[in-house]
Scaffold this motif. Structure first.
Motif, short mmCIF file in Angstrom:
data_model
loop_
_atom_site.label_atom_id
_atom_site.label_comp_id
_atom_site.label_asym_id
_atom_site.label_seq_id
_atom_site.Cartn_x
_atom_site.Cartn_y
_atom_site.Cartn_z
N UNK A 8 36.87 23.84 38.04
CA UNK A 8 37.56 23.51 39.30
C UNK A 8 38.92 24.20 39.35
N UNK A 9 39.58 24.27 38.21
CA UNK A 9 40.90 24.90 38.15
C UNK A 9 40.81 26.39 38.48
N UNK A 10 39.80 27.06 37.92
CA UNK A 10 39.62 28.50 38.19
C UNK A 10 39.35 28.69 39.68
N UNK A 11 38.50 27.84 40.23
CA UNK A 11 38.20 27.95 41.67
C UNK A 11 39.48 27.75 42.49
N UNK A 12 40.30 26.77 42.12
CA UNK A 12 41.52 26.49 42.89
C UNK A 12 42.48 27.67 42.84
N UNK A 13 42.62 28.28 41.65
CA UNK A 13 43.53 29.44 41.55
C UNK A 13 43.04 30.60 42.41
N UNK A 34 41.00 39.69 49.29
CA UNK A 34 39.58 39.85 49.00
C UNK A 34 39.42 39.54 47.51
N UNK A 35 38.32 38.85 47.14
CA UNK A 35 38.15 38.46 45.74
C UNK A 35 37.04 39.28 45.09
N UNK A 36 37.36 39.92 43.98
CA UNK A 36 36.35 40.68 43.23
C UNK A 36 35.98 39.83 42.01
N UNK A 37 34.78 39.24 42.04
CA UNK A 37 34.34 38.41 40.91
C UNK A 37 33.63 39.30 39.90
N UNK A 38 34.16 39.39 38.70
CA UNK A 38 33.56 40.24 37.67
C UNK A 38 32.71 39.38 36.73
N UNK A 39 31.39 39.51 36.86
CA UNK A 39 30.46 38.80 35.99
C UNK A 39 29.89 37.56 36.65
N UNK A 40 28.58 37.37 36.46
CA UNK A 40 27.89 36.17 36.94
C UNK A 40 27.14 35.50 35.79
N UNK A 41 26.79 36.26 34.75
CA UNK A 41 26.04 35.70 33.61
C UNK A 41 26.92 34.71 32.87
N UNK A 68 38.92 38.54 39.65
CA UNK A 68 38.63 37.29 38.96
C UNK A 68 37.61 37.60 37.86
N UNK A 69 38.10 37.73 36.63
CA UNK A 69 37.22 38.09 35.51
C UNK A 69 36.57 36.81 34.98
N UNK A 70 35.23 36.74 35.10
CA UNK A 70 34.52 35.51 34.74
C UNK A 70 33.64 35.68 33.49
N UNK A 71 33.13 36.89 33.26
CA UNK A 71 32.26 37.13 32.10
C UNK A 71 32.81 38.33 31.35
N UNK A 72 32.88 38.23 30.02
CA UNK A 72 33.51 39.32 29.26
C UNK A 72 32.51 40.39 28.85
N UNK A 73 31.80 40.95 29.84
CA UNK A 73 30.87 42.04 29.56
C UNK A 73 31.64 43.25 29.01
N UNK A 103 45.41 39.31 39.13
CA UNK A 103 44.31 39.24 38.17
C UNK A 103 44.23 37.83 37.57
N UNK A 104 43.07 37.21 37.68
CA UNK A 104 42.82 35.95 36.96
C UNK A 104 41.79 36.30 35.87
N UNK A 105 42.25 36.31 34.64
CA UNK A 105 41.41 36.75 33.54
C UNK A 105 41.03 35.52 32.71
N UNK A 106 39.87 34.92 33.02
CA UNK A 106 39.53 33.64 32.38
C UNK A 106 39.10 33.82 30.92
N UNK A 107 38.86 35.07 30.51
CA UNK A 107 38.35 35.31 29.16
C UNK A 107 39.34 36.03 28.25
N UNK A 108 40.50 36.36 28.78
CA UNK A 108 41.48 37.10 27.96
C UNK A 108 41.01 38.52 27.67
#
Ligand SMILES: NC(=O)c1ccc[n+]([C@@H]2O[C@H](COP(=O)([O-])OP(=O)(O)OC[C@H]3O[C@@H](n4cnc5c(N)ncnc54)[C@H](O)[C@@H]3O)[C@@H](O)[C@H]2O)c1
Length: 403
Positions: free
Chosen positions: A287-292, A302-309, A369-374, A390-395
């Motif tokens: 929820x926090x990632x979504x809110x940010x 515009x939001x670029x979501x990186x990764x769905x897996x 928005x980096x979601x998966x660390x491919x 940049x929101x980098x949830x995986x560092x």
């Protein structure tokens, strides 16, 4: 002589196991209740993306050591690897396991070994044995055991043989037979236990990871509130000889870690405090990632979501927090969200956002928005990120500091 093995459920666990056993000279009879799965496999094509499985499947079919069936044929060993999903209220659903047991009952003979490999709540093996006993009262010596899997998607064939594993029978004789069977192809240690202990071991492993990732995610929220880099905190804390903090992320996913802790909590809900709390932390982190990200979208980005897996370098979307987050944002901000998932050819059902290549996604302005660390995302030129939020949830985009 190697035993004949009938495997029920040819998914992520059953198919690699069937293909591997056939490659080791076992006669394997693969059974699946889904005719589309059987038809695809019969043409030599795997329906799961897992390295080398298709080659072994094709070889097994060609040599005749692997055959495919709609109904379970007789064998010495029966292996159940069907889904055990979560039902409403997080209760484990054992219907597929019981259906598999009912299907294999007519094929059973004296001294057969039935191995339950599906991740199961404590007591499930005993319930399978009771069902088989009721269906086949004519059999006096049936051996039933639990043999949990701990393989990592992407490395399944390697881990099937290399990992240590636990086999737990309902009787000492069933344990001995289960251990002997796994030792025929497992190079890791095979450790015997009773069935309930083995069931709890499997659940404890995944709950351990869930609770500890929740701890890392809680740290990430506290660090963010304090303006501190959580990755640096964890790297430095882990220099303590007895500390090993796991990595934060957008939440946990996959078929196991997000699901199995509930099976464990269900065994004694009044005693399970930490496990449901970890699940709640996971939901809060998502929820926090979504809110940010929503705050950026509301400001017109515009939001670029990186990764769905759900994790790096696989195509597995099950329980994926990345997919859930991208789906929620796309629903809330129609036309403002795009996704990049190099492991998919088309957007998954329910995601109202176009699937772009990296080059297409970065051709226009937009927040990242980096979601998966491919691995493919780690290679993104840093210049592409300049000037973007940049929101980098995986560092992943951090430059590791060297000591
Ligand atoms: N995927 C993993 O990494 C992993 C790791 C450890 C344990 N597990 C556990 O292994 C079990 C199987 O998981 P999976 O990932 O292989 O599932 P899956 O969904 O990939 O495959 C299950 C297969 O079983 C078939 N099936 C369903 N009911 C059946 C029945 N009654 N008879 C015959 N076939 C039937 C389905 O058609 C499907 O092809 C689950 O309990 C899971 O928790 C999975």
């Amino acid at each position: 002589m190697l035993p004949r093995v009938t495997i029920l459920g040819l998914g992520y666990i059953g198919l690699p196991t069937a293909a591997l056993l056939a490659s080791r000279g076992f006669r394997v009879q693969g059974v699946d209740s889904n005719p589309a799965v059987l038809a695809r496999l019969a043409s030599g094509r795997a329906h799961i993306a897992e390295p080398e499985v298709e080659a072994l499947l094709e070889r097994g079919l060609r040599t005749g050591l692997l055959t495919l069936h709609a109904e379970p044929p007789p064998a010495e060993v029966f292996l159940i690897a069907v889904p055990t999903p979560l039902g409403p209220d997080h209760a484990p659903v054992l219907e597929h396991v019981f259906a598999a047991a009912r299907a294999l009952a007519p094929a059973l003979a004296e001294e057969n070994l039935v191995l339950l490999e599906s991740t199961s709540p404590i007591g499930a093996t005993a319930r399978v044995a009771a069902l088989l006993g009721a269906l086949r009262p004519d059999l006096s010596a049936l051996h039933v055991a639990y043999g949990p899997e701990r393989v990592l998607p992407g490395r399944i064939l390697t881990e099937l043989t290399e990992n240590d594993r636990v086999a737990g029978g309902l009787t000492p004789e069933a344990t001995r037979r289960a251990v002997d069977f796994y030792r025929l192809f497992v190079r890791g240690a095979v450790l015997g236990a009773d069935a309930a202990t083995a069931e709890m071991v499997k659940l404890a492993e995944n709950a351990f990871r869930d609770v500890n990732i929740a701890f890392a995610n809680e740290l990430s929220l506290i660090a963010e509130a304090q303006g501190i880099d959580v990755w640096r905190v964890i790297a430095l804390a882990n220099r303590h000889p007895r500390v090993n903090i796991l990595r934060p992320g957008p939440g946990v996913g996959g078929h196991c870690i997000a699901v199995d802790p509930w099976f464990l909590a269900a065994a004694a809900p009044e005693a399970a405090r930490l496990i449901p709390a970890a699940r709640a932390v996971d939901a809060a982190k998502r929820a926090h990632v979504i809110a940010r990200a929503a705050a950026l979208a509301e400001a017109g980005e515009r939001l670029i979501c990186l990764g769905l897996a759900f994790k790096a370098d696989v195509d597995d979307l099950r329980e994926s927090p990345a997919l859930a987050i991208a789906t929620a944002l796309a629903r809330r901000f129609p036309g403002q969200v795009v996704a990049v998932e190099p492991h998919l050819a088309a957007p998954p059902e329910g995601l109202a956002a176009p699937l772009l290549t990296l080059e297409q996604a970065f051709a226009a302005p937009g927040a990242v928005l980096l979601l998966t660390d491919h691995a493919a995302f780690a290679r993104i030129p840093r210049a592409w990120l300049e000037g973007r939020a940049v929101i980098d949830t995986r560092g992943l985009f951090r430059d590791e500091e060297t000591e």
